[in-house]
Design a protein around this motif. Structure first.
Motif, PDB file in Angstrom:
ATOM      1  N   TRP A 238      64.110  10.062 124.442  1.00  0.00           N
ATOM      2  CA  TRP A 238      63.606  11.393 124.131  1.00  0.00           C
ATOM      3  C   TRP A 238      62.445  11.803 125.018  1.00  0.00           C
ATOM      4  O   TRP A 238      61.663  10.977 125.452  1.00  0.00           O
ATOM      5  N   ILE A 239      62.334  13.090 125.239  1.00  0.00           N
ATOM      6  CA  ILE A 239      61.133  13.684 125.832  1.00  0.00           C
ATOM      7  C   ILE A 239      60.403  14.375 124.691  1.00  0.00           C
ATOM      8  O   ILE A 239      60.979  15.209 123.981  1.00  0.00           O
TER       9      ILE A 239
ATOM     10  N   ASP B 181      64.206  10.929 135.555  1.00  0.00           N
ATOM     11  CA  ASP B 181      64.288   9.740 134.693  1.00  0.00           C
ATOM     12  C   ASP B 181      65.421   9.876 133.676  1.00  0.00           C
ATOM     13  O   ASP B 181      66.083   8.883 133.335  1.00  0.00           O
ATOM     14  N   TYR B 182      65.624  11.090 133.172  1.00  0.00           N
ATOM     15  CA  TYR B 182      66.632  11.312 132.126  1.00  0.00           C
ATOM     16  C   TYR B 182      67.930  11.914 132.668  1.00  0.00           C
ATOM     17  O   TYR B 182      68.775  12.352 131.903  1.00  0.00           O
TER      18      TYR B 182
ATOM     19  N   LEU C  89      53.917  16.510 127.661  1.00  0.00           N
ATOM     20  CA  LEU C  89      55.305  16.063 127.732  1.00  0.00           C
ATOM     21  C   LEU C  89      55.276  14.591 128.101  1.00  0.00           C
ATOM     22  O   LEU C  89      54.659  14.207 129.101  1.00  0.00           O
ATOM     23  N   ARG C  90      55.908  13.775 127.277  1.00  0.00           N
ATOM     24  CA  ARG C  90      55.939  12.345 127.565  1.00  0.00           C
ATOM     25  C   ARG C  90      57.284  11.771 127.151  1.00  0.00           C
ATOM     26  O   ARG C  90      58.017  12.356 126.356  1.00  0.00           O
ATOM     27  N   SER C  91      57.629  10.637 127.705  1.00  0.00           N
ATOM     28  CA  SER C  91      58.910   9.994 127.409  1.00  0.00           C
ATOM     29  C   SER C  91      58.760   9.001 126.274  1.00  0.00           C
ATOM     30  O   SER C  91      57.706   8.382 126.092  1.00  0.00           O
TER      31      SER C  91
ATOM     32  N   VAL D 103      59.953  21.460 132.674  1.00  0.00           N
ATOM     33  CA  VAL D 103      60.123  20.017 132.505  1.00  0.00           C
ATOM     34  C   VAL D 103      59.837  19.371 133.865  1.00  0.00           C
ATOM     35  O   VAL D 103      60.521  19.685 134.854  1.00  0.00           O
TER      36      VAL D 103
ATOM     37  N   LEU E 282      60.388  13.624 135.109  1.00  0.00           N
ATOM     38  CA  LEU E 282      61.041  13.420 133.818  1.00  0.00           C
ATOM     39  C   LEU E 282      62.513  13.796 133.888  1.00  0.00           C
ATOM     40  O   LEU E 282      63.368  13.104 133.327  1.00  0.00           O
ATOM     41  N   ARG E 283      62.819  14.873 134.596  1.00  0.00           N
ATOM     42  CA  ARG E 283      64.226  15.259 134.745  1.00  0.00           C
ATOM     43  C   ARG E 283      64.997  14.168 135.473  1.00  0.00           C
ATOM     44  O   ARG E 283      66.140  13.852 135.119  1.00  0.00           O
TER      45      ARG E 283
ATOM     46  N   LYS F 293      66.343  15.946 124.257  1.00  0.00           N
ATOM     47  CA  LYS F 293      67.130  14.980 125.007  1.00  0.00           C
ATOM     48  C   LYS F 293      68.335  15.700 125.606  1.00  0.00           C
ATOM     49  O   LYS F 293      68.686  16.812 125.199  1.00  0.00           O
TER      50      LYS F 293
END
Length: 240
Positions: free
Chosen positions: A42-43, A78-79, A36-38, A71, A75-76, A99
């Motif tokens: 989008w992830i 960041d988004y 999983l990357r940004s 997730v 990441l959660r 996303k």
């Protein structure tokens, strides 16, 4: 391979359920490890290749037995994804991208009742949206009844105590309540009678204050219809 799109909710454990069709298209399966990357908005979820160096901003997670992945919290954050938020999932080539749901675009896409809505049965439940329910005057925490129409499709409508009312629908004697996250359980009797199981794709149409469920057995049909709506911005960002 390009397919748009499915929606799901981030559950109480920070997990998302990967649609079975998407897993088939990307050759992913339970117990596989994924990156999983940004990437901009989008992830990206991609197969973990041990021979490829680990990126500094990537995370490795394992798909569980039910097709879910966690997730990562960072990441959660960041988004700005919170538990029980909706996310949009797409397939682009061999990757799944995700996303946060665009509420404006979803409202517009669900405004026209003639547009079918596609959903995957997750164990016993289907995930609906507030816009879809509103279009047929349904809502969360509302009880609904299940009928069969003349085309042998499942019809869902608001629970009503009515006697002697003329109708062409066959009452199944089944009812359920839409939960507060817009999920609806399909009764076992109907799942068995229509050979509907976890991972089955359903097309939902609306009309006359009803949701009409039709089993879709041809996965090429699903890919073809959904790919017509592909967001080209995803491809552009992934190709950079």
């Amino acid at each position: 391979m390009r397919t748009k799109k499915e929606e799901c909710i981030i559950d109480e454990m920070g997990r998302v359920s990967l649609p079975s069709l998407f897993m088939q298209l990307t050759k992913l399966k339970a117990n596989d490890k994924v990156f999983l990357r940004s990437c901009d908005d989008w992830i990206i979820i991609d197969y973990h290749n041990k021979n490829v160096p680990m990126l500094s901003h990537a995370f490795i997670r394992t798909i569980d037995h039910a097709g879910r992945i966690v997730v990562p919290r960072s990441l959660r954050d960041d988004y700005e994804l919170k538990l029980f938020d909706y996310v949009e999932l797409y397939v682009v080539e061999r990757q799944i991208v995700m996303k946060k749901r665009d509420e404006k675009s979803i409202a517009l896409s669900q405004k026209a009742a003639a547009i079918p809505y596609y959903v995957t049965l997750a164990e016993r439940q289907i995930q609906l949206t507030s816009e879809l329910l509103t279009s047929v005057e349904l809502d969360a925490n509302m009880e609904v009844q299940f009928f069969i129409n003349q085309k042998n499709n499942i019809v869902i409508q608001k629970y009503e105590m009515s006697f002697g009312k003329k109708t062409t629908l066959i009452f199944t004697a089944q009812s359920r309540k839409i939960d507060d996250r817009f999920r609806l359980t399909i009764p076992k009797k109907l799942r068995d009678n229509f050979s509907i199981h976890s991972g089955t794709m359903l097309k939902i149409k609306t009309g006359n204050k009803q949701l009409i469920l039709e089993k879709v057995e041809n996965e090429k049909e699903i890919s073809s219809i959904l790919s017509q709506q592909i967001d080209s911005a995803i491809v552009e960002k992934l190709s950079k």
